[in-house]
Every structure is written in structure tokens, then in C-alpha cells.
Design an enzyme around this catalytic site. Sequence first.
Site, PDB file in Angstrom:
ATOM      1  N   THR A   1      65.608  52.202 102.960  1.00 42.54           N
ATOM      2  CA  THR A   1      65.689  53.363 102.082  1.00 42.54           C
ATOM      3  C   THR A   1      64.285  53.864 101.767  1.00 42.54           C
ATOM      4  O   THR A   1      63.316  53.117 101.839  1.00 42.54           O
ATOM      5  CB  THR A   1      66.371  53.025 100.749  1.00 42.54           C
ATOM      6  N   ASP A   2      64.183  55.131 101.407  1.00 39.09           N
ATOM      7  CA  ASP A   2      62.968  55.576 100.733  1.00 39.09           C
ATOM      8  C   ASP A   2      62.941  54.879  99.370  1.00 39.09           C
ATOM      9  O   ASP A   2      63.919  54.246  98.950  1.00 39.09           O
ATOM     10  CB  ASP A   2      62.971  57.101 100.596  1.00 39.09           C
ATOM     11  N   ALA A   3      61.813  54.975  98.682  1.00 38.00           N
ATOM     12  CA  ALA A   3      61.644  54.225  97.439  1.00 38.00           C
ATOM     13  C   ALA A   3      62.758  54.544  96.439  1.00 38.00           C
ATOM     14  O   ALA A   3      63.023  55.715  96.143  1.00 38.00           O
ATOM     15  CB  ALA A   3      60.283  54.530  96.821  1.00 38.00           C
ATOM     16  N   LEU A   4      63.380  53.509  95.936  1.00 36.28           N
ATOM     17  CA  LEU A   4      64.502  53.695  95.018  1.00 36.28           C
ATOM     18  C   LEU A   4      64.059  53.998  93.598  1.00 36.28           C
ATOM     19  O   LEU A   4      64.902  54.237  92.730  1.00 36.28           O
ATOM     20  CB  LEU A   4      65.399  52.458  95.037  1.00 36.28           C
TER      21      LEU A   4
END
Length: 535
Positions: free
Chosen positions: A279-282
Amino acid sequence: MSTLSIAEKIGQLFVVPLGRHSPNALRLPPDQRTGAVNSDGLGAVVDQLRRYHVGGVCYFPTKPEGDDAGEVAALLAELAAATGGAGLPPVVAVDQEGGTVARLRRGVTSVPSAMALAATGDPESTARAAAIIGAELRAVGFHQDYAPDADVNSNPANPAIGVRSYSSDPDLVAAHVAAAVRGLQGAGIAATAKHFPGHGDTSGDSHLMLPSVDRDADAWAAIDLPPFVAAIGADVAAVMSAHVAVPAADGSGDPATASAAILTGVLRDRLGFTGTVVTDALDMAGARDRLGDGEIAVRAVLAGADQLLMPADLPVAVAAVTEAVSSGRISAARLDAAVGRVLALKHRVGLLTADPTLAPAADAAANAAIAAELAVAGLTVLGDRGWRLPAGRVALVGALGGLENDLLPALRAAGAEVTVVDSGSDPAAVDADLAAAAAADQTIVVSRNATRWPGQRALLAGLAAAGRRYVQLALAGPYDAGLATGATARFLTYGDCAVSRAALLAVLTGAAAGGGRLPVDVPGPDGAIAFARGC
């Protein structure tokens, strides 16, 4: 994997930040921090690795001015030593795209941005640049690079992508993305194509909100997907999801990171990707605002993500995934599939061998020479290609950002008497710029994404209204050229990294000739195309 407990498997899904100046430290208000365990200093990260069995770390500079490569190598060696008995070693990742997005800047080669490389007209330029980045990262101790950017920057007003993208043309982006994957992975670094399923047509920044890609299904498939198809064809190790809504693929309004229709239905089933999905940064608003810090982690795993990057609250995210596994919401098969891909990534970069070794030190002088060559080849001149730094009275104005330190010695050597006005992007300072221009024989205007800053736009408009002719140095997006209606020449660097500044100075003094051509269409103030791709 058969030796891992459920807690160890869950931990392998998480990637935490390492470095005091990470987004985790800068963006979260104090009341949303858990405390020491959510910090990003080395001691706290080691604690996370041991307590939660975390599978990866993402490096950020530990000092505002940046870290030297030798310091980072020592930090990563210390991390490896401290976690040697903590189970599986973590995969160590970094955002090192080149150009403006480079977490490591000191002691490594300054490499031009993606768009600057595309401006050379040759995907081999990108392969050479990526090979430099990969070799230097591997020598420091990294395993994975969150690059290349596979977005098609079809929206000139995109605030999040811009010169991080190679082009507005899907086929051109695809060719350069495949080249970047080959360059990075040929050097032993796992490449990560991002931001799936495409962040190029957004007008919002997913760090701050949940943007929407509002193309119809056919346009989305024709424009946004080809670079990812090319990356998969080049055997890319990982793909990063985007926190964007794509109604054409999923009408729920949820971010792609939480969409099974997108991550499984499109990326896995339709495009055939079998590698690791991160994922991109959560901790970004595009992920957490709609679903919350626990639910976004669970939904990402259910959607098809294998690595959960930088949750805003690690204990909350781990607890949510643990509960989902315990209740059966996340099945044992889904958990094992995700962990298996994380382990496959670790095996690919040598982390599961008996004695993983660092790559040899890179040839710094050779790499610097290649990067300098590429920066000059991509530097684009629109208008008078023969313009050089002049003598006489010169006004150097605009969003200088320290560029005057590079230009002033060369201008004075050319016989210029220089008036410097650094107005930045302040509309209130434009009058000083215009007054300096009125008193000068020649004016040099420095712009940096003027399309986004009223003060910079006001300066260009004021010069046009006064009938002043000038030369523009555009040190960020190429779209500034469309606003410079009174310029006799426009020099486009596609970024303000050290190698691009050096290339600009070489061209302005006549030591080199910029060979770049626009990889995007540049609209004028009226929205019509002022400079077409290929100019």
C-alpha cells in the site's frame, strides 16, 4: 512459513518508518500518537520488530539537512545487528525516485527526475539512471525502492505527481517504466511500480484527501494501465496501491488500496501480477479519513495488499488485523498468500540466504559523469536556444530558492551588474521584481510550479502587462513555460536537484547544449496547447 505463528505472520505484513523526520512524525497530531512504540527512532523500530514481528522498514532522513550515505549504511547495519535474533530480517525500503523525491541525497549521485529523463527521448537514459540508483542503494544496505512512478501525468494541475511522472503519453511512460525496472532490479534492488491504478489524472493530493480519477472505463484502461502492464512485463517485484477512488473500476468510492475489485480484480486477475502488493502510506488522509486506522489495514489485506506501509497507529492496525484473522474475516488462506509474497520478496533480495552480503561500493565518479550527461540531454530550451548569460544590467528575480548562489558568479564573469530580488511566491513582493526588471537591460525570471502559486503567476502577468521581455528558468514543472508569454527563451530542468542545476548552468554559460524535448503538452493561459509534446 510453516514455522511462523499467527502473530508472526501478521507482523510480516507491516512496514514501519525509520527516521526522525518521517511523515509519521511530522503529520500526526500528538493526541493521535500511541507513544514510544509508534515513534520512528532506531530503538523504537527495533522494539516494533521484536514486539510485533514487523516485516519491513522504510527509511526517511534522520536530520532535516539529510544523512550522508555512510551514516545511513551504519544505521542499517546497526538495525540488522539489533534484529538479528528477532526472527526474519526486515526488508529495508526507501523512496528514491530521483529528482525531487530522493530521501538519500548526500554521498550518492544526484539523478534527474523521471520527466527530465523522458525528455532525453531515450528509455535507455532511464535504465542508466535507475542502475545508478539501484547500485548505490544496494551498497548502502537497502533492498527495495518505491520507484518507478508509473503514473501518466495527463493533468497539468496534478499537485502530487508532476515531474515524478515520465510523460503524459501512456506508451512513453510504459517504455521508461520498463527501463527503470530493468535498471533497478539489474542492480539487485526490488523495484516498485506506483501508484496503481494511476494517480496521474487527479487534481488533489492523496496525502491530504481522497482524490478521484474520473475517466470512463475505456479511457482509464487505455491511459493509466499500460505503464503497469509494462512493469509487470519487466518482472517488477512489487506494485504500490494508490489512495485514489476510481469509479470506473469500483463504484464504492473507497480508495483503490481498499478495493478488491481493483487490487485483485484488475491487478491480479486481469493484468496477471503475481508479485508483492504494497500500500501507499496508510498515515495519508486518502487512506485513513474514510475508513479509520484499523479498518483501512483490514480492508487493504482483504482487497489483495500484502504489505501495509506506515499505518498511522501501528498497535491499532495490528490489533484490527489480528481480530479480523481471529474472527475469520481474513481467512487463513488469504493471510498465508500475503505472507508468502512478502517472504518471496525477501528471498528475491537475498534476505533469506545464510549470509546476505552488501553489494560493492559504486563508482561515484563514473555515476556522476553519467548523471550529468543525462541531465544536459534532458534539459529543454523553448525559444532562443542560443541565449547565454549576458553582460550589462541584469535583474534576477522570482522564486530563486538559492539559485542565485549558482548564477551570480557566472553572471559577473560575463560582465553583468546584477540586481537580485528573491520574491519567492509572495504576491506582495511582485512590485519589487517589476521595479528591478524596469531598471535592467535584461531580466531572468526563476519559476517553480508557477501554475500553483499566485505570486509567481502575478510576476509573469506583470511583466507581460509592462511589455517586458525576459528569460525564464523553470526549475520544477514544465507547465510554467505556458505562462511565460513574454519570454524570449525558456529553460526547463524538470526539477531542482543538484545535477539539474549544474546542467542548467552549463547550458546558460555555453559549456553544453540542452538536448531535451517536451515529454508533455504544455497549455497556455487560455488552456490551449502553447507547446506540444516533442517541442
